[in-house]
Design a protein around this motif. Structure first.
Motif, PDB file in Angstrom:
ATOM      1  N   LEU A  28       0.824  -1.196   0.028  1.00 36.43           N
ATOM      2  CA  LEU A  28      -0.011  -0.035   0.007  1.00 36.43           C
ATOM      3  C   LEU A  28       0.981   1.326   0.059  1.00 36.43           C
ATOM      4  O   LEU A  28       0.523   2.089  -0.721  1.00 36.43           O
ATOM      5  N   GLU A  29       2.193   1.169   0.780  1.00 38.06           N
ATOM      6  CA  GLU A  29       2.877   2.416   0.742  1.00 38.06           C
ATOM      7  C   GLU A  29       3.440   2.501  -0.510  1.00 38.06           C
ATOM      8  O   GLU A  29       3.481   3.774  -1.108  1.00 38.06           O
ATOM      9  N   ARG A  30       3.808   1.657  -1.291  1.00 41.08           N
ATOM     10  CA  ARG A  30       4.368   1.597  -2.498  1.00 41.08           C
ATOM     11  C   ARG A  30       3.478   2.133  -3.556  1.00 41.08           C
ATOM     12  O   ARG A  30       3.750   2.947  -4.611  1.00 41.08           O
ATOM     13  N   CYS A  31       2.094   1.810  -3.358  1.00 41.64           N
ATOM     14  CA  CYS A  31       1.025   2.243  -4.297  1.00 41.64           C
ATOM     15  C   CYS A  31       0.459   3.621  -3.822  1.00 41.64           C
ATOM     16  O   CYS A  31      -0.760   4.028  -4.212  1.00 41.64           O
ATOM     17  N   GLN A  32       1.028   4.541  -2.806  1.00 43.92           N
ATOM     18  CA  GLN A  32       0.241   5.596  -2.292  1.00 43.92           C
ATOM     19  C   GLN A  32      -0.875   5.332  -1.779  1.00 43.92           C
ATOM     20  O   GLN A  32      -1.758   5.880  -1.958  1.00 43.92           O
ATOM     21  N   MET A  33      -1.124   4.166  -1.098  1.00 47.23           N
ATOM     22  CA  MET A  33      -2.368   3.748  -0.543  1.00 47.23           C
ATOM     23  C   MET A  33      -3.546   3.468  -1.437  1.00 47.23           C
ATOM     24  O   MET A  33      -4.621   3.451  -1.043  1.00 47.23           O
ATOM     25  N   ASN A  34      -3.243   3.194  -2.780  1.00 50.22           N
ATOM     26  CA  ASN A  34      -4.087   2.914  -3.661  1.00 50.22           C
ATOM     27  C   ASN A  34      -4.541   1.241  -3.678  1.00 50.22           C
ATOM     28  O   ASN A  34      -3.600   0.633  -3.793  1.00 50.22           O
ATOM     29  N   ALA A  35      -5.542   1.109  -3.189  1.00 48.89           N
ATOM     30  CA  ALA A  35      -5.752  -0.460  -2.931  1.00 48.89           C
ATOM     31  C   ALA A  35      -6.303  -1.154  -4.087  1.00 48.89           C
ATOM     32  O   ALA A  35      -5.927  -2.328  -4.102  1.00 48.89           O
ATOM     33  N   HIS A  36      -6.510  -0.508  -5.188  1.00 51.45           N
ATOM     34  CA  HIS A  36      -6.890  -1.130  -6.406  1.00 51.45           C
ATOM     35  C   HIS A  36      -5.323  -1.680  -6.968  1.00 51.45           C
ATOM     36  O   HIS A  36      -5.178  -3.034  -7.273  1.00 51.45           O
ATOM     37  N   LYS A  37      -4.543  -0.582  -6.954  1.00 48.70           N
ATOM     38  CA  LYS A  37      -3.163  -1.163  -7.430  1.00 48.70           C
ATOM     39  C   LYS A  37      -2.534  -1.905  -6.476  1.00 48.70           C
ATOM     40  O   LYS A  37      -1.701  -3.229  -7.005  1.00 48.70           O
ATOM     41  N   ALA A  38      -2.559  -1.937  -5.134  1.00 48.86           N
ATOM     42  CA  ALA A  38      -2.127  -2.841  -4.175  1.00 48.86           C
ATOM     43  C   ALA A  38      -2.636  -4.208  -4.477  1.00 48.86           C
ATOM     44  O   ALA A  38      -2.016  -5.248  -4.361  1.00 48.86           O
ATOM     45  N   ALA A  39      -3.974  -4.336  -4.780  1.00 45.18           N
ATOM     46  CA  ALA A  39      -4.887  -5.530  -4.980  1.00 45.18           C
ATOM     47  C   ALA A  39      -4.306  -6.486  -6.027  1.00 45.18           C
ATOM     48  O   ALA A  39      -3.771  -7.341  -6.117  1.00 45.18           O
ATOM     49  N   ARG A  40      -3.966  -5.649  -7.087  1.00 46.07           N
ATOM     50  CA  ARG A  40      -3.413  -6.128  -8.496  1.00 46.07           C
ATOM     51  C   ARG A  40      -1.965  -6.824  -7.967  1.00 46.07           C
ATOM     52  O   ARG A  40      -1.722  -7.715  -8.639  1.00 46.07           O
ATOM     53  N   ILE A  41      -1.213  -6.101  -7.476  1.00 43.64           N
ATOM     54  CA  ILE A  41       0.143  -6.443  -7.249  1.00 43.64           C
ATOM     55  C   ILE A  41       0.103  -7.723  -6.339  1.00 43.64           C
ATOM     56  O   ILE A  41       0.875  -8.655  -6.588  1.00 43.64           O
ATOM     57  N   LEU A  42      -0.784  -7.721  -5.334  1.00 40.38           N
ATOM     58  CA  LEU A  42      -0.662  -8.644  -4.485  1.00 40.38           C
ATOM     59  C   LEU A  42      -1.525 -10.194  -5.032  1.00 40.38           C
ATOM     60  O   LEU A  42      -1.562 -11.124  -4.266  1.00 40.38           O
ATOM     61  N   GLY A  43      -2.365 -10.040  -6.007  1.00 41.47           N
ATOM     62  CA  GLY A  43      -3.058 -10.939  -6.437  1.00 41.47           C
ATOM     63  C   GLY A  43      -4.348 -11.338  -5.553  1.00 41.47           C
ATOM     64  O   GLY A  43      -4.790 -12.531  -5.525  1.00 41.47           O
ATOM     65  N   VAL A  44      -4.872 -10.260  -5.076  1.00 43.82           N
ATOM     66  CA  VAL A  44      -6.133 -10.592  -4.178  1.00 43.82           C
ATOM     67  C   VAL A  44      -7.117  -9.525  -4.578  1.00 43.82           C
ATOM     68  O   VAL A  44      -6.859  -8.698  -5.397  1.00 43.82           O
ATOM     69  N   SER A  45      -8.350  -9.562  -4.152  1.00 46.02           N
ATOM     70  CA  SER A  45      -9.412  -8.703  -4.662  1.00 46.02           C
ATOM     71  C   SER A  45      -9.412  -7.503  -3.746  1.00 46.02           C
ATOM     72  O   SER A  45      -8.629  -7.354  -2.876  1.00 46.02           O
ATOM     73  N   ARG A  46      -9.677  -6.079  -4.303  1.00 51.05           N
ATOM     74  CA  ARG A  46      -9.892  -4.996  -3.918  1.00 51.05           C
ATOM     75  C   ARG A  46     -10.282  -5.057  -2.425  1.00 51.05           C
ATOM     76  O   ARG A  46     -10.000  -4.325  -1.351  1.00 51.05           O
ATOM     77  N   ARG A  47     -11.467  -5.825  -2.436  1.00 51.63           N
ATOM     78  CA  ARG A  47     -12.213  -5.994  -1.095  1.00 51.63           C
ATOM     79  C   ARG A  47     -11.401  -6.429  -0.102  1.00 51.63           C
ATOM     80  O   ARG A  47     -11.491  -6.027   0.964  1.00 51.63           O
ATOM     81  N   THR A  48     -10.443  -7.419  -0.586  1.00 51.10           N
ATOM     82  CA  THR A  48      -9.689  -8.159   0.700  1.00 51.10           C
ATOM     83  C   THR A  48      -8.810  -6.899   1.072  1.00 51.10           C
ATOM     84  O   THR A  48      -8.554  -7.073   2.354  1.00 51.10           O
ATOM     85  N   VAL A  49      -8.237  -6.219   0.331  1.00 59.44           N
ATOM     86  CA  VAL A  49      -7.178  -5.128   0.697  1.00 59.44           C
ATOM     87  C   VAL A  49      -7.929  -4.163   1.476  1.00 59.44           C
ATOM     88  O   VAL A  49      -7.450  -3.504   2.653  1.00 59.44           O
TER      89      VAL A  49
END
Length: 69
Positions: A28-49
């Motif tokens: 999240l820090e790497r993505c400036q707290m953008n949950a959508h981007k973080a979810a893509r990187i982590l391979g999980v749903s945005r809802r999970t993030v």
């Protein structure tokens, strides 16, 4: 302590939940707290993030989606 140190130091044991939190927060820090981007990187749903952000106290309400969280 970094994730790498925690996992490979052979010292103190770290719970999987703690490693998960470190990984999600770091992403999240790497993505400036953008949950959508973080979810893509982590391979999980945005809802999970968003659920984890709520669990870690990063947002107040799980329904804060799109409101600066």
């Amino acid at each position: 302590m970094t994730i790498k140190e925690a996992c490979f130091s052979g010292g103190d044991r770290v719970a999987l939940k703690q490693v998960e939190e470190w990984l999600i927060v770091a992403t999240l820090e790497r993505c400036q707290m953008n949950a959508h981007k973080a979810a893509r990187i982590l391979g999980v749903s945005r809802r999970t993030v968003y659920n984890r952000m709520h669990d870690y106290g990063l947002i107040q309400d799980r329904d804060d989606v799109g409101q600066g969280a």
